[in-house]
Scaffold this motif. Structure first.
Motif, PDB file in Angstrom:
ATOM      1  N   THR A  69       0.852  -1.187   0.000  1.00 63.88           N
ATOM      2  CA  THR A  69       0.000   0.000   0.000  1.00 63.88           C
ATOM      3  C   THR A  69       0.892   1.243   0.000  1.00 63.88           C
ATOM      4  N   LYS A  71       1.711   5.400  -0.173  1.00 64.26           N
ATOM      5  CA  LYS A  71       1.161   6.700   0.224  1.00 64.26           C
ATOM      6  C   LYS A  71       0.766   7.472  -1.022  1.00 64.26           C
ATOM      7  N   THR A  93       3.646   0.540   2.719  1.00 64.38           N
ATOM      8  CA  THR A  93       3.482  -0.287   3.913  1.00 64.38           C
ATOM      9  C   THR A  93       2.986  -1.656   3.483  1.00 64.38           C
ATOM     10  N   ASN A  94       3.483  -2.692   4.116  1.00 62.55           N
ATOM     11  CA  ASN A  94       2.986  -4.048   3.877  1.00 62.55           C
ATOM     12  C   ASN A  94       1.737  -4.211   4.746  1.00 62.55           C
ATOM     13  N   THR A  95       0.567  -4.061   4.122  1.00 64.21           N
ATOM     14  CA  THR A  95      -0.698  -4.176   4.862  1.00 64.21           C
ATOM     15  C   THR A  95      -1.261  -5.591   4.795  1.00 64.21           C
ATOM     16  N   GLY A  96      -0.464  -6.539   4.298  1.00 69.01           N
ATOM     17  CA  GLY A  96      -0.889  -7.938   4.239  1.00 69.01           C
ATOM     18  C   GLY A  96      -0.527  -8.681   5.505  1.00 69.01           C
ATOM     19  N   LYS A  97      -0.669 -10.005   5.459  1.00 67.60           N
ATOM     20  CA  LYS A  97      -0.427 -10.833   6.646  1.00 67.60           C
ATOM     21  C   LYS A  97       0.805 -11.724   6.528  1.00 67.60           C
ATOM     22  N   PRO A 123       4.903  -7.881   7.830  1.00 67.76           N
ATOM     23  CA  PRO A 123       3.556  -7.304   7.863  1.00 67.76           C
ATOM     24  C   PRO A 123       3.507  -6.105   8.811  1.00 67.76           C
ATOM     25  N   GLY A 124       2.935  -5.001   8.351  1.00 66.24           N
ATOM     26  CA  GLY A 124       2.847  -3.782   9.145  1.00 66.24           C
ATOM     27  C   GLY A 124       4.058  -2.881   9.024  1.00 66.24           C
ATOM     28  N   THR A 126       7.182  -0.714   7.010  1.00 63.49           N
ATOM     29  CA  THR A 126       7.225   0.166   5.846  1.00 63.49           C
ATOM     30  C   THR A 126       8.525  -0.028   5.076  1.00 63.49           C
ATOM     31  N   THR A 152       3.047 -10.064  -3.934  1.00 63.12           N
ATOM     32  CA  THR A 152       1.876  -9.385  -3.388  1.00 63.12           C
ATOM     33  C   THR A 152       0.599  -9.735  -4.138  1.00 63.12           C
TER      34      THR A 152
END
Length: 181
Positions: A69, A71, A93-97, A123-124, A126, A152
């Motif tokens: 994800t 910015k 940012t890695n907004t996956g799991k 995960p979580g 940047t 991804t």
């Protein structure tokens, strides 16, 4: 009669030889395919041959995938001169799991050079992709696309840089005035 017998024997020997060669080719192809399949499975998950793999564990295709994800996915440098390189850093940012691994980042031409993290992004966490653009030899509106391939969902992400390049006006030197048209 003897002539027909010799021709029949030659034909039979030819068919028999061709049949044996075909069987050997099939066996060789099967063996080669099996060897290739086993080598490719090992090579893609082997950390020694693939630096983007953290361990030799098999990959689960049904596991949750990382999500990249950004910015921002587009940056406009505005108006710049031909003789000034510019750069911009895109943050994500890695907004996956699961850990995010970038395989490659490529641009539409050699004047744009992206740099990306080679280590997995948890995960979580940047990360950033730095893009440098060299406007030498270009004039006018420019738009360049950077393609990021990663593990991804989706597998390919796009970034865009834009600019308007003005030509550098030469100055008078020891040889006298410079003519511009």
């Amino acid at each position: 009669m003897k002539k027909q017998f010799v021709i029949a024997m030659l034909l039979a020997a030819g068919f028999w030889t061709a049949g044996c060669e075909k069987k050997q080719d099939t066996e060789t192809t099967t063996t080669t395919t099996e060897q290739t399949a086993s080598v490719s499975t090992v090579a893609t998950n082997d950390p020694a041959t693939n630096p983007n793999v953290a361990s030799a564990e098999p990959v689960n295709p049904n596991a949750p995938k990382p999500v990249m994800t950004f910015k921002e996915t587009e940056h406009d440098f505005g108006t710049i001169k031909q003789d000034k390189k510019v750069q911009h850093t895109f943050s994500f940012t890695n907004t996956g799991k699961s850990p995010l691994v970038i395989e490659s980042a490529t641009a539409t031409c050699g004047c744009t050079v992206p740099e990306w993290p080679k280590e997995p992004i948890a995960p979580g966490a940047t990360g950033s992709i730095k893009v440098e653009f060299d406007p030498t030899g270009k004039v006018g509106q420019q738009s360049k696309q950077i393609t990021i391939t990663a593990n991804t969902d989706p597998q390919v992400n796009q970034l865009i840089i834009k600019t308007n390049i003005t030509a550098s006006v030469p100055t008078a030197g020891a040889d006298g005035p410079v003519r511009t048209n």
